[in-house]
Design a protein around this motif. Structure first.
Motif: not given
Length: 364
Positions: A207-211
């Motif tokens: 979801t793009g919340q953790l890189s």
């Protein structure tokens, strides 16, 4: 010329093989069992598996054909008890777009712990106590302590003395680093972030919340399924020096339970299943890595830009300690990480306690 009856039994989780144990105890075991390599040490110590050493020697089945860690994990006190079949490894996944956005070079991802910390800081976005995005969480996903401990150059077990070495100074350093990371970003805020995350399509990396996150090759199919347009790469778990990168691997094996009726036929099956031809068939269906390097090459894993990185690190991979208390050690190390990162005791105190508890059980 051998008829095989395959019987499926649901996997009950690590250390939960009661049906097989009951069959062996009752003198009516199956001739072959598909078996988690992690459990071989404790089952061999109880006398529940047939020793395959002589059979392997007379059949020309040699350690050199396999990745070293896989053969060693299938052995106990110098004797072979299983033929290894499948394996995996762990690397750090990273979001290429996130790297570019904050000025990090996706072609040169972190190799040292210091570079990893720097990247994590640049990638993290936080408003008050709430993370909009977090760069990295060392213990998230497959960020188990074994991976960090070996990356810091530590050792978990001494096979000569049959003792756990959880308080090895380098393991203490690894846990201290995780603890400092938890303190810097406030572990309660991180816990609030991870507790609110989902799995599958809602995995925070997707979801793009953790890189960045530590995970295994299975993540590739999850990304294809849930987020096919995600631009990502992988890199080895960083080390303090940026050298001697390593990983750890699990996997399965085939064994002959003690007292098997058709031992000769069972060995023929093991030899085939664990050999190149059988591995090619099985790994081709299961889509797991084989423990034989040439099979991984033949199946094209070394041509895939992501999967090849997981295969290339296998020759230097570790296996979890082959010991009678493997499950206890795993659980105690996980508790030590939980307690240290939450400030309930120092890394050295906690790892010394792990040692005492595990070694007490090992000595029985």
């Amino acid at each position: 010329d051998i008829k095989i009856n395959a019987v499926y039994t649901a996997n009950q989780g690590e250390g939960q093989n009661e049906k097989l144990m009951t069959a062996i105890s009752g003198g009516n075991p199956p001739d072959v069992a598909y078996f988690d390599r992690f459990e071989i040490g404790s089952w061999a110590a109880q006398g529940s598996l047939e020793d395959l050493t002589q059979l392997a020697e007379s059949s020309g089945v040699k350690k050199e054909s396999y990745y070293p860690f896989a053969w060693d994990e299938a052995s106990y006190q110098g004797k072979l008890y299983g033929i290894p079949t499948t394996t995996d490894s762990r690397l750090v996944y990273f979001n290429i777009d996130h790297f570019k956005e904050v000025g990090l070079d996706p072609e040169n991802p972190p190799t040292t712990i210091a570079e990893l910390e720097d990247a994590a800081e640049k990638l993290t976005k936080k408003k008050g106590k709430r993370f909009e995005r977090i760069g990295f969480i060392p213990w998230f996903g497959q960020g188990w302590f074994y991976g960090w401990g070996w990356s810091f150059g530590g050792e978990f077990y001494n096979p000569e003395t049959n003792k756990a070495t959880a308080n090895d100074p380098k393991l203490v350093d690894a846990l201290q680093w995780m603890t400092d990371f938890a303190k810097k970003y406030n572990v309660e805020d991180i816990a609030g972030f991870t507790d609110s995350q989902g799995q599958g399509a809602m995995d925070p990396f997707l979801t793009g919340q953790l890189s960045m996150k530590v995970s295994g090759p299975w993540e590739v199919s999850a990304i294809k399924k849930f987020k096919p347009d995600l631009k990502y790469g992988v890199f080895p778990i960083p080390t303090p020096t940026g050298e001697n990168h390593t990983t750890w691997s699990g996997g399965w094996s085939v064994v002959i339970p003690k007292g098997a009726e058709n031992k000769e036929a069972a060995w023929k099956f093991l030899k085939f299943f664990g050999g190149e031809e059988g591995q090619k068939i099985f790994s081709g269906i299961a889509r797991d890595f084989s423990v034989i390097d040439s099979v991984n090459e033949e199946l094209g894993y070394k041509e895939d830009p992501i999967l090849k990185e997981f295969v290339n690190i296998l020759p230097v991979s570790h296996h979890r300690p082959v010991m009678t208390q493997g499950s206890l050690y795993w659980n105690e190390l996980a508790s030590a990480v939980e307690n240290a990162t939450r400030g309930n005791g120092t890394p050295e105190e906690l790892l010394t306690k792990v040692n005492e508890k595990v070694n007490k059980e090992l000595s029985k």
